[in-house]
Design a protein around this motif. Structure first.
Motif, PDB file in Angstrom:
ATOM      1  N   ARG A  66       0.853  -1.193  -0.018  1.00  0.00           N
ATOM      2  CA  ARG A  66      -0.087   0.021  -0.044  1.00  0.00           C
ATOM      3  C   ARG A  66       0.998   1.287   0.034  1.00  0.00           C
ATOM      4  NH1 ARG A  66      -4.597   0.162   4.380  1.00  0.00           N
ATOM      5  NH2 ARG A  66      -5.015   2.094   3.135  1.00  0.00           N
ATOM      6  N   PHE A  67       2.005   1.326   0.699  1.00  0.00           N
ATOM      7  CA  PHE A  67       2.566   2.577   1.022  1.00  0.00           C
ATOM      8  C   PHE A  67       4.095   2.558   0.596  1.00  0.00           C
ATOM      9  CE2 PHE A  67      -0.026   1.889   4.765  1.00  0.00           C
ATOM     10  CZ  PHE A  67      -0.884   2.549   4.673  1.00  0.00           C
ATOM     11  N   VAL A  68       4.486   1.503   0.164  1.00  0.00           N
ATOM     12  CA  VAL A  68       5.911   1.603  -0.520  1.00  0.00           C
ATOM     13  C   VAL A  68       6.075   1.028  -1.950  1.00  0.00           C
ATOM     14  CG1 VAL A  68       8.419   0.877   0.005  1.00  0.00           C
ATOM     15  CG2 VAL A  68       6.750   1.023   1.769  1.00  0.00           C
ATOM     16  N   GLY A  69       5.933  -0.003  -2.215  1.00  0.00           N
ATOM     17  CA  GLY A  69       6.003  -0.732  -3.669  1.00  0.00           C
ATOM     18  C   GLY A  69       6.149  -2.232  -3.489  1.00  0.00           C
ATOM     19  N   MET A  70       5.758  -2.668  -4.806  1.00  0.00           N
ATOM     20  CA  MET A  70       5.682  -4.122  -5.295  1.00  0.00           C
ATOM     21  C   MET A  70       7.100  -4.971  -4.810  1.00  0.00           C
ATOM     22  SD  MET A  70       2.701  -5.355  -5.506  1.00  0.00           S
ATOM     23  CE  MET A  70       3.280  -6.980  -6.108  1.00  0.00           C
ATOM     24  N   ASP A  71       7.862  -4.377  -5.257  1.00  0.00           N
ATOM     25  CA  ASP A  71       9.425  -4.994  -5.195  1.00  0.00           C
ATOM     26  C   ASP A  71       9.777  -5.350  -3.695  1.00  0.00           C
ATOM     27  OD1 ASP A  71       9.825  -5.446  -7.865  1.00  0.00           O
ATOM     28  OD2 ASP A  71      10.750  -3.380  -7.959  1.00  0.00           O
TER      29      ASP A  71
END
Length: 462
Positions: free
Chosen positions: A59-64
């Motif tokens: 939600r707040f940072v990224g998929m990786d």
């Protein structure tokens, strides 16, 4: 159960609660610190711990970053579960990554995890959202083949996806087929279909569905009525829109501020100011408070009537009540002041906007340039124009008309050429005013060059 095991279980549960609270507050650094401290104190994290972190990172940072938590899980011997992958697929959906979502779905299968209903629902939603309705429907068929029973959420995902793709007619067909199979639609389903039909301009069909909803025993709500009403207004069916509003009121629904604002705005735009005022009084009489959008609508209504003193009183009331005016609020006031000829006061409002550092003051600048040009202060309008960081076709149009009124056709011609080089199109009326002015002033060669530039600009658009 041994006491040590009970303490460990309680500690893990407490650890998960703390991490979940920090993740909800978007404080992931502290959540990670709590995890490290917990392990040091002997609190063993479980799959729930890491699933919470994965959801937050998605939600707040990224998929990786979220996916990298899988490696950390495996290092400590914790196997991911279906919820782990559902969270990752939801993250891929959030970032509009259909290929990534499909890869995660395949990875689930490869490691022996059986996808559940939410795995399929989330993947279908992702594919619909990113423009792959056929692939989404294939996922639905695969779900049926795997003997996973679809729920109302599944059917709503299909219907909502088709509506969002502009295929509301297909959504209605699917809905009718599902009804034959015994699907009992709820209010969410009906609202989704009505909204989809409205966005496609199928007002009559939307109204039939609204009538069907009322007869089904599942009562429509304010959202249902407001959706149809807005659609009627958008497509010029004003009488039908007002009928929907009054039907809503007659059936005892306490309309919300959004519905009232929609009606007030429409009445104002049609010049029905008496009816608009009556609607405002009715809204206040029903105890519905004003929000920022409603205040802006009322300010527009007052400025249009030239009641600037009352408009500023209303602004004071709004801000004393804790609602800060936005760029639309002050643009309305700038426009109202300009129309009444109070240019200096309009400048003060613009400076106030600059102090408040709004995201965009373009509309206010345009209003002031138009006002300056109409009172003959073209030089001041030019100075303001040069100060602007961003401009649009309305900026150029107002200034071109102002220059032409002053007979400054060659300056207007240069400005129009600059506009064309920046890829903007001004109104045809402004183009004609410049060319006609050049010809009447004896600058026929300049008029010819400008005509050629306009033709080339039109050709480059094809």
């Amino acid at each position: 159960m041994p006491l040590s095991r009970q303490i460990c279980g309680l500690s893990t549960q407490l650890l998960n609660v703390c991490i979940a609270s920090l993740c909800k507050a978007r404080n992931l650094e502290k959540a990670e610190a709590v995890l490290i401290d917990g392990i040091r104190l002997g609190c063993i994290p479980d799959v729930v711990t890491y699933n919470t972190l994965i959801t937050a990172y998605c939600r707040f940072v990224g998929m990786d970053e979220a996916y990298s938590i899988l490696y950390r899980m495996r290092e400590v011997g914790i196997k991911p579960d279906v919820i782990t992958y559902n969270s990752l697929i939801a993250g891929a959906t959030r970032y509009c990554l259909p290929s990534r979502a499909l890869e995660l779905f395949d990875e689930m299968l490869q490691i022996g995890l059986a996808p559940d209903e939410w795995s399929y629902n989330t993947l279908m939603h992702c594919l619909f959202k990113t423009g792959y309705p056929e692939e989404a429907y294939k996922i639905y068929l695969d779900m049926i083949l795997k003997n996973i029973t679809p729920s109302s959420a599944t059917y709503n995902t299909l219907i909502n996806g088709l509506c969002k793709m502009g295929k509301a007619v297909y959504a209605v067909r699917l809905f009718r087929n599902l009804q034959k199979l015994g699907f009992s639609a709820g209010l969410v389903t009906y609202n989704t279909i009505i909204d989809g039909l409205c966005k496609c301009g199928r007002i009559d069909q939307a109204r039939r569905i609204l009538k069907e909803l009322g007869e089904s025993g599942c009562a429509p709500n304010v959202i249902t009525y407001t959706t149809v009403m807005k659609c009627c207004f958008r497509w010029g069916k004003f009488e039908q829109g007002f009928e929907i509003f009054y039907e809503m009121m007659n059936k005892g629904y306490n309309s919300d501020v959004f519905a009232y604002c929609t009606v007030i705005s429409t009445l104002t735009k049609k010049g029905m100011l008496t009816d608009a005022n009556a609607c405002v009084e009715q809204m206040l009489g029903n105890g519905i408070g004003l929000d920022k959008a409603c205040y802006n609508t009322l300010l527009y209504l007052l400025c249009r009537e030239g009641k600037l003193e009352i408009a500023f009183q209303l602004l004071n009331e709004m801000e004393e009540g804790g609602l800060e005016g936005d760029e639309y609020t002050y643009s309305i006031l700038v426009n109202g002041l300009c129309k009444m000829g109070y240019i200096d006061a309009a400048f003060k409002q613009l400076r106030l906007m600059e102090v408040r550092d709004f995201k965009s003051n373009l509309v206010a600048y345009n209003c002031l340039i138009d006002g300056l040009c109409k009172v003959g202060e073209v030089d001041s309008a030019m100075k303001l124009f040069n100060k602007m960081k961003s401009k649009d076709p309305f900026t150029y149009t107002s200034l071109l008309h102002g220059l032409c009124r002053k007979g400054r056709f060659r300056v207007a011609s240069k400005l129009l050429l600059t506009c064309l080089r920046e890829g903007m199109n001004v109104l045809r009326s402004a183009q004609r005013a410049v060319i006609t002015g050049l010809q009447s002033s004896g600058f026929k060669r300049d008029a010819g060059k400008l005509r050629t530039a306009l033709r080339l600009a039109q050709l480059s658009q094809y």
